[in-house]
Design a protein around this motif. Sequence first.
Motif, PDB file in Angstrom:
ATOM      1  N   TYR A   1      -7.022  -1.927 -25.741  1.00  0.00           N
ATOM      2  CA  TYR A   1      -5.822  -1.443 -26.399  1.00  0.00           C
ATOM      3  C   TYR A   1      -5.508   0.020 -26.109  1.00  0.00           C
ATOM      4  O   TYR A   1      -4.376   0.386 -25.858  1.00  0.00           O
ATOM      5  CB  TYR A   1      -5.999  -1.535 -27.923  1.00  0.00           C
ATOM      6  CG  TYR A   1      -5.449  -2.771 -28.544  1.00  0.00           C
ATOM      7  CD1 TYR A   1      -4.108  -3.056 -28.474  1.00  0.00           C
ATOM      8  CD2 TYR A   1      -6.283  -3.635 -29.234  1.00  0.00           C
ATOM      9  CE1 TYR A   1      -3.604  -4.190 -29.075  1.00  0.00           C
ATOM     10  CE2 TYR A   1      -5.790  -4.772 -29.839  1.00  0.00           C
ATOM     11  CZ  TYR A   1      -4.449  -5.041 -29.758  1.00  0.00           C
ATOM     12  OH  TYR A   1      -3.961  -6.159 -30.350  1.00  0.00           O
TER      13      TYR A   1
ATOM     14  N   PHE B   1       2.529  -3.927 -31.617  1.00  0.00           N
ATOM     15  CA  PHE B   1       1.096  -3.986 -31.946  1.00  0.00           C
ATOM     16  C   PHE B   1       0.746  -5.307 -32.623  1.00  0.00           C
ATOM     17  O   PHE B   1      -0.302  -5.899 -32.366  1.00  0.00           O
ATOM     18  CB  PHE B   1       0.715  -2.855 -32.915  1.00  0.00           C
ATOM     19  CG  PHE B   1       0.786  -1.471 -32.328  1.00  0.00           C
ATOM     20  CD1 PHE B   1       0.613  -1.236 -30.980  1.00  0.00           C
ATOM     21  CD2 PHE B   1       1.006  -0.375 -33.155  1.00  0.00           C
ATOM     22  CE1 PHE B   1       0.680   0.038 -30.458  1.00  0.00           C
ATOM     23  CE2 PHE B   1       1.072   0.911 -32.651  1.00  0.00           C
ATOM     24  CZ  PHE B   1       0.906   1.116 -31.292  1.00  0.00           C
ATOM     25  N   GLU B   2       1.625  -5.760 -33.521  1.00  0.00           N
ATOM     26  CA  GLU B   2       1.351  -7.016 -34.233  1.00  0.00           C
ATOM     27  C   GLU B   2       1.254  -8.182 -33.243  1.00  0.00           C
ATOM     28  O   GLU B   2       0.374  -9.032 -33.347  1.00  0.00           O
ATOM     29  CB  GLU B   2       2.455  -7.323 -35.256  1.00  0.00           C
ATOM     30  CG  GLU B   2       2.655  -6.289 -36.343  1.00  0.00           C
ATOM     31  CD  GLU B   2       1.614  -6.341 -37.465  1.00  0.00           C
ATOM     32  OE1 GLU B   2       0.685  -7.170 -37.389  1.00  0.00           O
ATOM     33  OE2 GLU B   2       1.740  -5.535 -38.402  1.00  0.00           O
TER      34      GLU B   2
ATOM     35  N   GLU C   1      -1.963  -7.873 -31.245  1.00  0.00           N
ATOM     36  CA  GLU C   1      -3.149  -8.222 -32.032  1.00  0.00           C
ATOM     37  C   GLU C   1      -3.223  -9.735 -32.252  1.00  0.00           C
ATOM     38  O   GLU C   1      -4.303 -10.319 -32.226  1.00  0.00           O
ATOM     39  CB  GLU C   1      -3.120  -7.458 -33.365  1.00  0.00           C
ATOM     40  CG  GLU C   1      -4.329  -7.673 -34.252  1.00  0.00           C
ATOM     41  CD  GLU C   1      -5.661  -7.276 -33.639  1.00  0.00           C
ATOM     42  OE1 GLU C   1      -5.682  -6.673 -32.551  1.00  0.00           O
ATOM     43  OE2 GLU C   1      -6.708  -7.604 -34.229  1.00  0.00           O
TER      44      GLU C   1
ATOM     45  N   ARG D   1      -4.543 -11.079 -29.057  1.00  0.00           N
ATOM     46  CA  ARG D   1      -5.971 -10.779 -28.904  1.00  0.00           C
ATOM     47  C   ARG D   1      -6.825 -11.692 -29.784  1.00  0.00           C
ATOM     48  O   ARG D   1      -7.855 -12.197 -29.367  1.00  0.00           O
ATOM     49  CB  ARG D   1      -6.241  -9.316 -29.264  1.00  0.00           C
ATOM     50  CG  ARG D   1      -7.620  -8.822 -28.897  1.00  0.00           C
ATOM     51  CD  ARG D   1      -7.844  -7.405 -29.382  1.00  0.00           C
ATOM     52  NE  ARG D   1      -7.999  -7.349 -30.828  1.00  0.00           N
ATOM     53  CZ  ARG D   1      -9.152  -7.546 -31.474  1.00  0.00           C
ATOM     54  NH1 ARG D   1     -10.242  -7.812 -30.791  1.00  0.00           N
ATOM     55  NH2 ARG D   1      -9.208  -7.474 -32.781  1.00  0.00           N
ATOM     56  N   GLN D   2      -6.356 -11.900 -31.018  1.00  0.00           N
ATOM     57  CA  GLN D   2      -7.157 -12.679 -31.969  1.00  0.00           C
ATOM     58  C   GLN D   2      -7.071 -14.180 -31.729  1.00  0.00           C
ATOM     59  O   GLN D   2      -8.040 -14.893 -31.926  1.00  0.00           O
ATOM     60  CB  GLN D   2      -6.684 -12.399 -33.394  1.00  0.00           C
ATOM     61  CG  GLN D   2      -7.176 -11.093 -33.955  1.00  0.00           C
ATOM     62  CD  GLN D   2      -6.955 -11.034 -35.471  1.00  0.00           C
ATOM     63  OE1 GLN D   2      -6.996 -12.026 -36.176  1.00  0.00           O
ATOM     64  NE2 GLN D   2      -6.704  -9.850 -35.959  1.00  0.00           N
TER      65      GLN D   2
ATOM     66  N   GLY E   1       2.536 -10.388 -39.727  1.00  0.00           N
ATOM     67  CA  GLY E   1       2.963  -9.634 -38.549  1.00  0.00           C
ATOM     68  C   GLY E   1       4.266 -10.101 -37.929  1.00  0.00           C
ATOM     69  O   GLY E   1       5.175  -9.309 -37.689  1.00  0.00           O
TER      70      GLY E   1
END
Lengths: 114, 281
Positions: free
Chosen positions: B101, B134-135, B138, B141-142, B212
């Motif tokens: 990131y 960013f949301e 993320e 990524r998750q 998000g």
Amino acid sequence: MEPVALNVVELAGGAFCVASDDGVKVHTAMAEHLRAGHPVRLDFTGVEGLTSAFLNAAVGQLYGEFTPERIRGLLTVEGLPDADLILLKRVVERAKAYFADRGDFEDAWARADD
Amino acid sequence: MGLATLGNFAGALDAAGPQPLLLDCSKVSAISGTLSAPLGGLLSLALHRGASLKEIDVQRPVHDLLVANGFLKVYKAGVAQATDDYLGTTIGYQHFQADHYAAFIQHYLHAGVVEKGLPGLAATTRRRFEQGVFEVLENARQHAGSPVGIFCCGELDPEGQRLSFCVADLGRGFGGNVSRFLGRPVGPVEAIAWAMQEGHTTKRGDIPGGLGLKLLLEFLGEVDGTLRILSNAGYWESDRGIVVKAELAYPFPGTVVWMDLSTAPQSGVERPARIDAGAIF
């Protein structure tokens, strides 16, 4: 009792507080003090980026362990601009609902289908 | 070429398998630079699966656009670097691994996208755009588990005063995650619609979620924006509050989140409500 000051940038390891994993680091430090009954002042000064994912992990999951009254009595925040305060408020509202209705969420889609 | 055709391209790459590829794009006369993100993702997935890129045949002006945003530097031999952005419309192409990131945020999103694309907007609006990106990152990524990372690109329309920006991953997609969470098959369109509702998250355990995408949608609604999501065969779009859903014939092997917003200086409603920090909890 003087609040324990916790710096979010230091705990998260950087100014961009976006990843859930980094939020967990903040939560771990904060929860330890709250369990001991220590007031905590969470300082967001220097944070340049923030997400609901980070705040869910850092603050939201507190509501799974502590009552809103206890959190309100022990936790204060500082150093957040308005846009981020609004985000934090949304995260707190979501967390309260999440832990109040945890069992109901998995049925939400089924209810929406009806 | 648009979002709906990405699945056809994905299918063609998949059918070609692990062999040297000659991509004939010579008849493509126009393209949105923002599409570079999912296109780069598809090419990277093909390379990951053993294909090689022998040549990309692309003509002007598409060639110049894809050189300027750095796309061809990655995928076409002989293109050493991005050229000057003489039209002032380019947002760079970026590929990074999901856990990296910091470099992405510092060097790309802040300087390359927000500073360049949204210079006239209020600080709060710019911060909320970054929050929205960013949301999405993320989430990817998750939840996605993309074997080739995450891909971003964008484009400016100075005359129309618009910015489009796109995040693509080549992971599981909404359908798989939502079906697994609900314990029953959920169609690709329904899966996106389910995930767009506040409070709906496929995460389990002690960390709440499900906020998000809703926040991103709210933000885009305030800046005359559009949100488009392509995930597997599901397509979901909210354009100024009007939702369009469709199931596509050819699935995209991952998720594309496409944001489009006004860059006009008056855009971005500064939220009048002030929150008392003492009343948060």
